[in-house]
Design a protein around this motif. Structure first.
Motif, short mmCIF file in Angstrom:
data_model
loop_
_atom_site.label_atom_id
_atom_site.label_comp_id
_atom_site.label_asym_id
_atom_site.label_seq_id
_atom_site.Cartn_x
_atom_site.Cartn_y
_atom_site.Cartn_z
N LEU A 1 -4.59 6.12 0.67
CA LEU A 1 -5.08 6.44 2.01
C LEU A 1 -5.84 7.75 2.07
CD1 LEU A 1 -5.10 5.90 5.12
CD2 LEU A 1 -2.91 7.13 5.21
N MET B 1 -0.18 -2.96 7.23
CA MET B 1 -1.39 -3.40 6.55
C MET B 1 -1.06 -4.17 5.27
SD MET B 1 -4.66 -3.68 6.75
CE MET B 1 -5.77 -2.45 7.46
N LEU C 1 -6.75 2.26 11.35
CA LEU C 1 -6.68 2.15 9.89
C LEU C 1 -7.53 0.96 9.44
CD1 LEU C 1 -5.22 3.03 7.19
CD2 LEU C 1 -3.59 1.20 7.70
N TYR C 2 -8.50 1.23 8.56
CA TYR C 2 -9.39 0.20 8.05
C TYR C 2 -9.16 -0.04 6.57
CZ TYR C 2 -12.51 1.07 12.12
OH TYR C 2 -13.05 1.24 13.37
N ASP C 3 -9.39 -1.26 6.15
CA ASP C 3 -9.65 -1.53 4.74
C ASP C 3 -11.06 -1.03 4.47
OD1 ASP C 3 -10.84 -3.06 2.50
OD2 ASP C 3 -8.93 -4.10 2.46
N ARG C 4 -11.18 0.02 3.65
CA ARG C 4 -12.47 0.70 3.50
C ARG C 4 -13.56 -0.24 2.98
NH1 ARG C 4 -15.18 3.75 -0.60
NH2 ARG C 4 -13.42 3.41 -2.01
N ARG D 1 -8.64 3.18 -0.97
CA ARG D 1 -8.71 1.81 -0.48
C ARG D 1 -8.66 1.72 1.04
NH1 ARG D 1 -7.11 -3.51 -1.93
NH2 ARG D 1 -7.73 -4.80 -0.14
N LEU D 2 -7.86 2.59 1.66
CA LEU D 2 -7.69 2.57 3.11
C LEU D 2 -8.20 3.87 3.72
CD1 LEU D 2 -4.02 1.21 3.30
CD2 LEU D 2 -6.14 -0.12 3.46
N PHE E 1 0.83 -1.19 0.00
CA PHE E 1 0.00 0.00 0.00
C PHE E 1 0.88 1.25 0.00
CE2 PHE E 1 -3.16 -2.91 2.08
CZ PHE E 1 -4.07 -2.88 1.03
#
Length: 277
Positions: A7, A115, A203-206, A92-93, A2
């Motif tokens: 982000l 991540m 931090l999420y994977d959207r 994406r994040l 990533f």
């Protein structure tokens, strides 16, 4: 792997221009550029009009960290505030960071690297409260357990033993955990561990967050509520797993909370709707 261009950094804020300025300064000083910052402002007076905040917004844009500020009124609670931000994310994040958190310069670089390796639903830094740095609490550190073979989905509820992990993030416990388990970490070094949930810097994977419902439960909870991050993370963790990172590179400014009415916990409305009043 990533990249920062993957982000969006999402910052909810309300009536904290001084603290927000510190938070934005931390973002401006990150070792990586190219991420986007999205603010949702519910302050009585527009926070972008504050001279120090305005200066930091200019610095962020100048340093290739574009910023979008949304005036989002009236307030309907933190779950709705986070849902609003998620609706405006494009990448994406997504990194949710509260408006009273300062990040070490390599914090985002390390999050992206971790991540890329872990590929789970979320990771994050528990917040240091450095006024407690000399307050060592061995009993609260006892539930610590590392992920040694990849992060796996977990079902965590109040009645489960894993719920006891919430003590890991009290006071300055993240600092003491890092000292005990890492000693003096090298640049970019990180270690993943099991959590109940993480507050303040996640931090999420959207796509995975959205698949698990995001913060859509905001419509079913009272406007004055707490624990919206707990409910969202438990749903993501059950399907995709989640982890904390040591050492934490996030610091709490230790201001009084803006969520003063905690009588309605989102957990009760999301996981125990029959119980909720």
């Amino acid at each position: 792997m990533f990249a920062p261009s993957d982000l969006d950094v999402l910052v909810p804020t309300k009536d904290r221009p001084g603290a927000l300025g510190v938070t934005l300064a931390g973002l401006a000083a990150q070792t990586v550029a190219g991420f986007r910052v999205v603010l949702s402002d519910q302050s009585d007076a527009p926070v972008a009009d504050d001279p120090l905040v305005a200066a930091q917004l200019r610095i962020l844009c100048h340093r290739d960290r574009p910023v979008t500020v949304h005036r989002h009124l009236p307030p309907r609670g933190m779950a709705e505030q986070r849902a609003f931000l998620l609706d405006r994310a494009e990448r994406r994040l997504v990194l949710y960071i509260d408006d009273d958190v300062w990040l070490e310069p390599e914090a985002i670089e390390v999050l992206l690297s971790a991540m890329s390796d872990l590929r789970c639903g979320f990771i994050g830094y528990a917040l240091h409260g450095l006024s407690y740095r000399d307050d060592v609490r061995p009993a609260e550190l006892a539930p610590y357990e590392e992920w040694t073979d990849g992060v796996r989905p977990e079902r965590v509820r109040r009645e489960s033993p894993a719920w006891r992990r919430h003590t890991l993030h009290n006071a300055s416990n993240p600092l003491h955990l890092a000292r005990e388990h890492l000693g003096t970490p090298g640049p970019g070094e990180w270690r993943a561990y099991k959590v109940a949930w993480i507050g303040g810097c996640v931090l999420y994977d959207r796509e995975r967050l959205l698949e698990c419902g995001g913060f859509d439960f905001w419509r079913s909870v009272p406007p004055r509520h707490a624990g919206e991050d707990v409910a969202a993370q438990l749903r993501v963790m059950e399907r995709y797993g989640g982890a904390g990172l040591l050492p934490s590179r996030a610091y709490h400014l230790e201001l009084p909370t803006t969520v003063t009415d905690r009588s309605a916990e989102c957990y009760d409305y999301v996981f125990e709707p029959a119980w909720a009043p």
